[in-house]
Scaffold this active site. Structure first.
Site, mmCIF file in Angstrom:
data_model
loop_
_atom_site.group_PDB
_atom_site.id
_atom_site.type_symbol
_atom_site.label_atom_id
_atom_site.label_comp_id
_atom_site.label_asym_id
_atom_site.label_seq_id
_atom_site.Cartn_x
_atom_site.Cartn_y
_atom_site.Cartn_z
ATOM 1 N N ASN A 13 0.899 -0.960 -0.042
ATOM 2 C CA ASN A 13 0.038 0.079 0.033
ATOM 3 C C ASN A 13 0.932 1.237 -0.008
ATOM 4 O OD1 ASN A 13 -1.497 2.552 1.458
ATOM 5 N ND2 ASN A 13 -3.069 0.956 1.374
ATOM 6 N N CYS A 43 -5.072 10.314 0.335
ATOM 7 C CA CYS A 43 -4.280 11.557 1.144
ATOM 8 C C CYS A 43 -4.339 13.046 0.520
ATOM 9 C CB CYS A 43 -2.882 11.074 0.531
ATOM 10 S SG CYS A 43 -2.610 9.412 1.255
ATOM 11 N N ASN A 105 -12.017 3.209 2.030
ATOM 12 C CA ASN A 105 -11.223 3.700 2.963
ATOM 13 C C ASN A 105 -12.049 4.252 4.065
ATOM 14 O OD1 ASN A 105 -8.696 4.424 3.973
ATOM 15 N ND2 ASN A 105 -7.860 5.063 2.044
ATOM 16 N N THR A 106 -11.492 4.840 4.930
ATOM 17 C CA THR A 106 -12.324 5.377 6.254
ATOM 18 C C THR A 106 -13.103 6.575 5.730
ATOM 19 O OG1 THR A 106 -10.305 6.594 6.878
ATOM 20 C CG2 THR A 106 -10.618 4.636 8.001
#
Length: 217
Positions: A13, A43, A105-106
């Site tokens: 990752n 990100c 993802n979160t």
């Protein structure tokens, strides 16, 4: 030395704060034992004002293409759920060469300490994972699996073998387990064993037979 003692596939990752950084990281993995790259596009993109790569179709596509141009590994792009339409993002990364997508993802969350009136996290907001996000993950995996032709890796709150089966029925060809391991390090083993028994009990020869078999109303 070969440290892999079982029939294991290694997925690295990677993440970066600029498109160039992501590409540079991917390039460094050429010639290594890594089997596949998972590119985290949740990100903040520091060159584009700090919004996550994965929240803009054009930027998500551009970072995918930049990494794909330099890597010799299959590329899986990990999608952010903090978007209006995750299908549009998935289609963009697919069009720019992604070999697979992984999601979710979160989710962006926040908690406040009512005694100090300060957020619990110094960053004020942070990633919410675990069982709370599971229904959102199932919904997004189902939507994406029906919109792209590349494989989908499902994750987000999977804690039991039933969760894993459900995620695969939604359209995930494989699943990841994260937060559940903090509560029980053996969670992935128990999930795999439960899935094996489910297949045996239901006359399923290959787990792939259940992928995307949900029958919507």
């Amino acid at each position: 030395p070969n440290l892999v003692t079982k029939d294991t596939r290694i997925i690295a990752n990677i993440a970066g704060s600029t498109i160039e950084e992501c590409a540079e990281l991917a390039e460094k993995l050429n010639g290594t034992a890594v089997d596949m790259i998972e590119l985290n596009i949740s990100c903040p993109n520091v060159k584009q004002g700090g919004a996550a790569f994965g929240t803009d179709c054009n930027v998500a596509g551009a970072v995918t293409k930049a990494v794909k141009d330099v890597t010799e590994k299959p590329l899986m792009v990990k999608l952010s759920p903090n978007v209006t339409s995750i299908v549009d993002i998935a289609k963009s990364v697919e069009a720019n060469g992604a070999d697979a997508v992984s999601l979710i993802n979160t989710l962006l969350g926040m908690r406040i300490d009512i005694k100090t009136r300060r957020p619990i996290l110094k960053n004020n907001v942070g990633g919410l994972s675990g069982p709370a996000v599971f229904p959102v993950a199932v919904r997004m995996v189902w939507q994406v699996a029906n919109a792209v032709k590349i494989p989908v890796m499902g994750m987000g709150g999977i804690a039991t073998w039933e969760d894993a089966i459900e995620m695969m029925m939604a359209g995930a060809g494989a699943v990841q387990v994260g937060a559940a391991i903090f509560a029980d390090p053996y969670a992935p083993v128990k999930i795999a064993e439960g899935m094996q028994k489910f297949c045996e009990d239901n006359g399923i020869n290959n787990i792939s037979e259940i992928v995307g078999t949900v029958n919507p109303w």
